[in-house]
Design a protein around this motif. Sequence first.
Motif, PDB file in Angstrom:
ATOM      1  N   GLN A  71       0.789  -1.122   0.127  1.00 24.28           N
ATOM      2  CA  GLN A  71      -0.057  -0.065  -0.091  1.00 24.28           C
ATOM      3  C   GLN A  71       0.788   1.282   0.150  1.00 24.28           C
ATOM      4  N   GLY A  72       1.541   1.552  -1.132  1.00 21.54           N
ATOM      5  CA  GLY A  72       2.601   2.468  -1.251  1.00 21.54           C
ATOM      6  C   GLY A  72       1.890   3.791  -1.781  1.00 21.54           C
ATOM      7  N   LEU A  73       0.662   3.659  -2.365  1.00 22.66           N
ATOM      8  CA  LEU A  73      -0.138   5.106  -2.781  1.00 22.66           C
ATOM      9  C   LEU A  73      -0.329   6.023  -1.589  1.00 22.66           C
ATOM     10  N   GLU A  74      -0.245   7.306  -1.569  1.00 24.21           N
ATOM     11  CA  GLU A  74      -0.361   7.959  -0.423  1.00 24.21           C
ATOM     12  C   GLU A  74      -1.657   9.044  -0.738  1.00 24.21           C
ATOM     13  N   THR A  82      -7.554  12.007 -19.487  1.00 24.88           N
ATOM     14  CA  THR A  82      -6.427  11.990 -19.907  1.00 24.88           C
ATOM     15  C   THR A  82      -5.439  11.347 -19.243  1.00 24.88           C
ATOM     16  N   GLY A  83      -5.699  10.965 -17.850  1.00 29.62           N
ATOM     17  CA  GLY A  83      -4.667  10.437 -17.125  1.00 29.62           C
ATOM     18  C   GLY A  83      -4.645  10.720 -15.580  1.00 29.62           C
ATOM     19  N   THR A  84      -3.737  10.358 -14.866  1.00 26.75           N
ATOM     20  CA  THR A  84      -3.853  10.675 -13.389  1.00 26.75           C
ATOM     21  C   THR A  84      -2.497  10.726 -12.785  1.00 26.75           C
ATOM     22  N   ARG A  85      -2.466  11.410 -11.460  1.00 28.87           N
ATOM     23  CA  ARG A  85      -1.139  11.587 -10.641  1.00 28.87           C
ATOM     24  C   ARG A  85      -1.437  11.341  -9.441  1.00 28.87           C
ATOM     25  N   ALA A  86      -0.530  11.009  -8.603  1.00 26.28           N
ATOM     26  CA  ALA A  86      -0.434  10.581  -7.268  1.00 26.28           C
ATOM     27  C   ALA A  86       0.768  10.619  -6.361  1.00 26.28           C
ATOM     28  N   MET A  87       0.762  10.903  -5.332  1.00 32.42           N
ATOM     29  CA  MET A  87       2.075  10.636  -4.429  1.00 32.42           C
ATOM     30  C   MET A  87       2.217   9.085  -3.844  1.00 32.42           C
ATOM     31  N   ALA A  88       3.493   8.773  -3.782  1.00 31.72           N
ATOM     32  CA  ALA A  88       3.486   7.357  -3.374  1.00 31.72           C
ATOM     33  C   ALA A  88       4.949   7.247  -2.615  1.00 31.72           C
ATOM     34  N   HIS A  89       5.425   6.282  -2.262  1.00 28.52           N
ATOM     35  CA  HIS A  89       6.641   5.811  -1.378  1.00 28.52           C
ATOM     36  C   HIS A  89       6.827   4.465  -1.999  1.00 28.52           C
ATOM     37  N   ASN A  90       8.274   4.759  -1.788  1.00 29.92           N
ATOM     38  CA  ASN A  90       9.223   3.088  -1.980  1.00 29.92           C
ATOM     39  C   ASN A  90       9.187   2.388  -0.768  1.00 29.92           C
ATOM     40  N   ALA A 109      13.032   0.610  -7.900  1.00 28.81           N
ATOM     41  CA  ALA A 109      11.934   1.145  -6.978  1.00 28.81           C
ATOM     42  C   ALA A 109      10.755   0.201  -7.217  1.00 28.81           C
ATOM     43  N   PRO A 110      10.963  -1.143  -6.643  1.00 24.44           N
ATOM     44  CA  PRO A 110       9.741  -2.215  -6.872  1.00 24.44           C
ATOM     45  C   PRO A 110       8.371  -1.690  -6.506  1.00 24.44           C
ATOM     46  N   LEU A 111       8.184  -1.098  -5.200  1.00 25.14           N
ATOM     47  CA  LEU A 111       6.893  -0.612  -4.840  1.00 25.14           C
ATOM     48  C   LEU A 111       6.401   0.248  -5.464  1.00 25.14           C
ATOM     49  N   LEU A 112       7.277   1.455  -5.886  1.00 28.99           N
ATOM     50  CA  LEU A 112       6.799   2.634  -6.886  1.00 28.99           C
ATOM     51  C   LEU A 112       6.373   1.940  -8.173  1.00 28.99           C
TER      52      LEU A 112
END
Length: 205
Positions: A71-74, A82-90, A109-112
């Motif tokens: 659960q890396g998506l913050e 057209t698309g999407t954007r998000a903040m995440a962590h590895n 960065a496998p989790l990212l």
Amino acid sequence: PADIEIGTYRVPMQVCDAASGQIYSSAEVILADTLPAEPPSPLSLDLSAAAQEDKHSIYADTRLFHGPAFQGLEQVLGLDATGTRAMAHNVATPAEWMTSPLRHAWLSAPLLLDCSFQLMILWCNATQQKGSLPSYIRHYRQYVDSVPADHVEILCRINSCSGSMVEADIDFILPEKKQVLARIEGYECTMADNLDTAFARTTLE
């Protein structure tokens, strides 16, 4: 091969069944002596911010099947056709995922990477009302020695959506500097109506 760049070395890779030899996936890894002098500019995408979500909302239902370790998506920062954007962590180190890692630090960065697949599942669900799974990546390239563990922006730009197939390009960005850390070109995922039911089964039988 004749088209190989000077200073690079190509390594064919396969993931297969040890007993039968059946190939599950394959890739060609290109190793280089040096990093590119300049990373590319981030993908251009002007998104609506109306579809923002926090981490609790992202993982609260059956759109995704990922347990705590994945659960890396913050936060989803925006999503439209057209698309999407998000903040995440590895995940910071291999030792956090395995008991006897071969290395002490990640090369990639496998989790990212998995978070970008998760983000595309969310996009398919929001715009097409279907789940999706990754089926092909044409090219992944990293522009830094190591990707930071925290506060990385993932930006997915949809190139085409037809039938059951979606094709996109994906950037991993250090937001403070607008620096592209890595890029996926030619990401493809396959959508299906019955994936929501499969995703709801989050434990092995």
